[in-house]
Every structure is written in C-alpha cells, then in structure tokens.
Design an enzyme around this catalytic site. Sequence first.
Site, PDB file in Angstrom:
ATOM      1  N   HIS A  65       0.834  -1.209   0.000  1.00  0.00           N
ATOM      2  CA  HIS A  65       0.000   0.000   0.000  1.00  0.00           C
ATOM      3  C   HIS A  65       0.867   1.256   0.000  1.00  0.00           C
ATOM      4  CE1 HIS A  65      -4.068  -1.750   1.493  1.00  0.00           C
ATOM      5  NE2 HIS A  65      -3.521  -2.458   0.526  1.00  0.00           N
ATOM      6  N   TYR A  90      -9.467   4.850   7.804  1.00  0.00           N
ATOM      7  CA  TYR A  90      -9.615   5.120   9.241  1.00  0.00           C
ATOM      8  C   TYR A  90     -10.688   6.207   9.358  1.00  0.00           C
ATOM      9  CZ  TYR A  90      -5.128   2.730  10.153  1.00  0.00           C
ATOM     10  OH  TYR A  90      -4.112   1.802  10.259  1.00  0.00           O
ATOM     11  N   PRO A 122      -4.210  -0.796  18.949  1.00  0.00           N
ATOM     12  CA  PRO A 122      -3.938  -1.217  17.571  1.00  0.00           C
ATOM     13  C   PRO A 122      -4.084  -0.131  16.502  1.00  0.00           C
ATOM     14  CG  PRO A 122      -6.080  -2.038  18.296  1.00  0.00           C
ATOM     15  CD  PRO A 122      -5.452  -1.383  19.485  1.00  0.00           C
ATOM     16  N   LYS A 145       1.172  -0.947  15.366  1.00  0.00           N
ATOM     17  CA  LYS A 145       2.598  -1.039  15.715  1.00  0.00           C
ATOM     18  C   LYS A 145       2.995  -2.298  16.491  1.00  0.00           C
ATOM     19  CE  LYS A 145       4.146   2.638  13.854  1.00  0.00           C
ATOM     20  NZ  LYS A 145       4.248   2.206  12.475  1.00  0.00           N
ATOM     21  N   TYR A 199       3.836   6.168  10.730  1.00  0.00           N
ATOM     22  CA  TYR A 199       3.009   5.034  10.289  1.00  0.00           C
ATOM     23  C   TYR A 199       3.845   4.008   9.518  1.00  0.00           C
ATOM     24  CZ  TYR A 199      -1.151   2.579   8.616  1.00  0.00           C
ATOM     25  OH  TYR A 199      -2.099   1.615   8.357  1.00  0.00           O
TER      26      TYR A 199
HETATM   27  C1  PHB Z   1      -5.511  -5.011  10.365  1.00  0.00           C
HETATM   28  O1  PHB Z   1      -5.473  -5.182   9.141  1.00  0.00           O
HETATM   29  O2  PHB Z   1      -5.870  -5.918  11.144  1.00  0.00           O
HETATM   30  C2  PHB Z   1      -5.137  -3.687  10.907  1.00  0.00           C
HETATM   31  C3  PHB Z   1      -4.650  -2.723  10.046  1.00  0.00           C
HETATM   32  C4  PHB Z   1      -4.320  -1.476  10.534  1.00  0.00           C
HETATM   33  C5  PHB Z   1      -4.471  -1.199  11.882  1.00  0.00           C
HETATM   34  C6  PHB Z   1      -4.946  -2.176  12.750  1.00  0.00           C
HETATM   35  C7  PHB Z   1      -5.292  -3.423  12.262  1.00  0.00           C
HETATM   36  O3  PHB Z   1      -4.165   0.037  12.343  1.00  0.00           O
END
Ligand code: PHB
Length: 393
Positions: A72, A195, A287, A291, A379
């Site tokens: 990505h 997000y 989460p 990280k 990130y």
């Molecule tokens: C996930 O794909 O499980 C995932 C991706 C990004 C995050 C948290 C979980 O910030």
Amino acid sequence: MRTQVAIVGAGPAGLLLSHLLHRQGIASVVLESRDREYVEHRQRAGMLEQGTTDVLRDSGVGDRLDREGLVHHGLELRFGGAGHRIPLYELTGRTVTIYAQTEIVKDLVARRLADGGDVRFEAPVLEVDPSGPGVTFRQDGRTHVLECDYIAGCDGFHGVSRPAVPGLRTYSREYPFAWLGVLADVPPSTDELIYANHDRGFALHSLRSPKVSRLYLQVSPDEDLAAWPDERIWSELAARFATDDGWTLREGPITDKAITPMRSFVAEPMRHDRLFLAGDAAHIVPPTGAKGLNLAVSDVTLLARAFAERYASGSESLLDDYSRACLKRVWRAEHFSYWMTTLLHVDPQADDFARRLQRSHLEYVTSSRAAAASLAENYVGLPLTGANDPAGT
Ligand code: PHB
Ligand code: APR
C-alpha cells in the site's frame, strides 16, 4: 537439557528470534504453552512496516509474503462525510504491506521445523530463573528444566517472564473503548485502508486479500459480543463510513468476530541479568497505529544482533545496550499509537470543546503537508538503523 538461548513463547517474537539465531549458528529451544493449531489461527493485526518486510525477506522467510502481501502506498482518513488521502509513499519514500500476522506465524513455524529447529508446542513454562539461568517447563505430563546461557521472554502480555524481573517500572493507560473486529468473505470496498472518525465512533476498513475484508468498530470496553448480530455490525459500519458522495460498503458472510481491549503499557527495563524481554511481554500499544507486531520484530532483530555479537566476539556491549535501544523505539511507537487513537476515537467523556479540537486536528493533518508527513513517517515506521537508534548503526 541445555541450549544457548531458551525462548519462551512461539508468537511472532519468539519464532522470528529463533529463526534469526539459527542463521547465525546460535542454538535455541522455543517453548510454547498452546498447540500449533491455536498459535497459527488466532486473528491478529496485519499491517507491516517496510522495515519488518525487509527483516523477513532478508532472512529468507519472505517468499509467500512477496507473493501474497498487498503493498500500500497510502491510507485514507475519513471524517465529516469525506475522505482525505495521506500519500505515504510520496511523503516518505516508503510503503506498508498488508499480510496477516497468522500467515507470518505459519511461515516461521514451517521454516523452523524445516531447518530442524526445536519448537515445542503444549510445553508451558512454569518459571524462569534469570540468574541460573534456566527455565522450568511441563511437557508430556512431566516437569523439565532447560539450562541455557540466556533466556528470551517472548511470552506476550500474560506470560511468566515479565514477573521474573525484580524492580520493574511499569507505565500504562486504559482507554474508555475497545475494538470489535470482524473478518468477512467479501472483496474489500476500498484499495487502501480507511480510518474513519464519526460521531457514532471510530471504524477501520482493512483487508486480508482481494476476497477477504477485515473491519473494526469502536465499542465500549464491556460490550457483549452477543449484542452484535451480523446485521447490526454491517449497518453500524455503513453509518460510520458513509460519505456525502454515496460511497457504499460491500457486505458478506462474517467468518470471525471478537472484541479486543485497548491499552498502552510499557515495562522498564527490558532486561534483568540473563533474561531479555521482547514484544508484547514488555509493551502493548492500542492497535490504531498497527505497531504491535512491528515492535515485536524490531525488538528481536536488535536482540538477535546482540546475541550474534556476543557469540562471535564474546562482547556483551550490544546486549548491555538492548533495553535502552528498544525502549527508545518503543516510546516513539507508544506516543504515535496514543496519538492516532485519540485523533480518531470518540471519547464518551469528551465535551463539545474537546470534539471541536479533535475536528481541527483532523483538518490540520489532512491539509498540512508537514502534519501529514509526521503521521506518515511514524506510520510507515522509523528506520531501525540511524540517528534514532544508535545501537543499530
Ligand atoms: C488489520 O489489518 O488488522 C489492521 C490494520 C491497521 C491497523 C490495525 C489493524 O491500524
Ligand atoms: N509458556 C510458554 N508459552 C507462553 C507462556 C508460558 N508460560 N505464556 C504465554 N505463552 C505464549 C502464548 O501462548 C503466545 O503464543 O507466548 C506467545 C506470545 O505471543 P504473542 O502474544 O503473539 O506476542 P509476541 O510474539 O510478542 O507478538 C506480538 O502479537 O499480540 C500481538 O499485537 C501484538 O502483533 C503483536 C504481536
């Protein structure tokens, strides 16, 4: 029974450490309380920093990751009915890869066994002795002692290693929310992660493959999973992701559903005598910044380097610097994860003033290149070597 490094726990931290040590000619035994099936199937996160994929690839366990991982170049922050792209690659020159933690665990278990590694499932460690040093464990109904030069405590947040460090200082933060995560057999409705901040709460659209979506909803910490039948999950997700231009969310059969608490936690130091803590045994992040796994990988990368130096030259200088070097990176990730969490979630106690500040913050991060670059560099992950990490240079 004797080995050079006794490793407690066969999560990503313990398995990767054992693999990296093997490549340096250092012997280890991995002791895991659960069975192989359980370890290979528990659902966890799946966003890998470029530094993490580099470690896996460079150590020869990146073949399936290269075939199936989804690279990505950006992510979307969605609020106020509109999406705003953060161009990660353009801002940092780095990418992230979607590849589930369970797949990494499967790849590492298969590789350790193919290389003749000693990985014991259903072998719970009862006690670690950091000074002996040695570990006491149960296997086949009997109690055994494994003597060693060093112990790596990779046994997660609820393990036995951390309590064996005397005088440990801990720092923590609980959040007034949790995540309800689902896996669904439906092609993702987006190419990049979304997000979303909404008055009804945070939501995240992630994915596992071109056919499987991974979605999360902010819920209260004491939420009952039984109160969330599939139809309620889909309608809540649709409400939180809704845009003014009519974006739609594809629905499909939900195959896994679970609630994860959110916490921040750090234990210092990460070493006592011959015992070294790594991964979730030493620290937890919420989460939101993805990280947790990446920190586990950077811990054991530094630890493997330190053991390599010790066995090659007898010097313990990198082992002596291990805790300091890890904690520097850990605290950066702690701050970033806390920051992303508060930027995006709805705090049930927040007043109108706090909500307006949050909106202003979101608008700033999505309109200022400097602010977006700060989010992006955290990130995608700061480099393991370089000024931020003198031990790695
Ligand atoms: C996930 O794909 O499980 C995932 C991706 C990004 C995050 C948290 C979980 O910030
Ligand atoms: N004896 C042996 N094994 C144990 C013991 C014990 N007493 N206690 C715990 N374990 C095992 C657990 O069963 C688990 O398989 O230790 C392992 C720890 O693995 P993880 O919890 O996956 O922790 P870690 O390897 O540090 O990986 C961190 O996992 O929780 C996620 O978000 C986190 O992605 C991050 C990653």
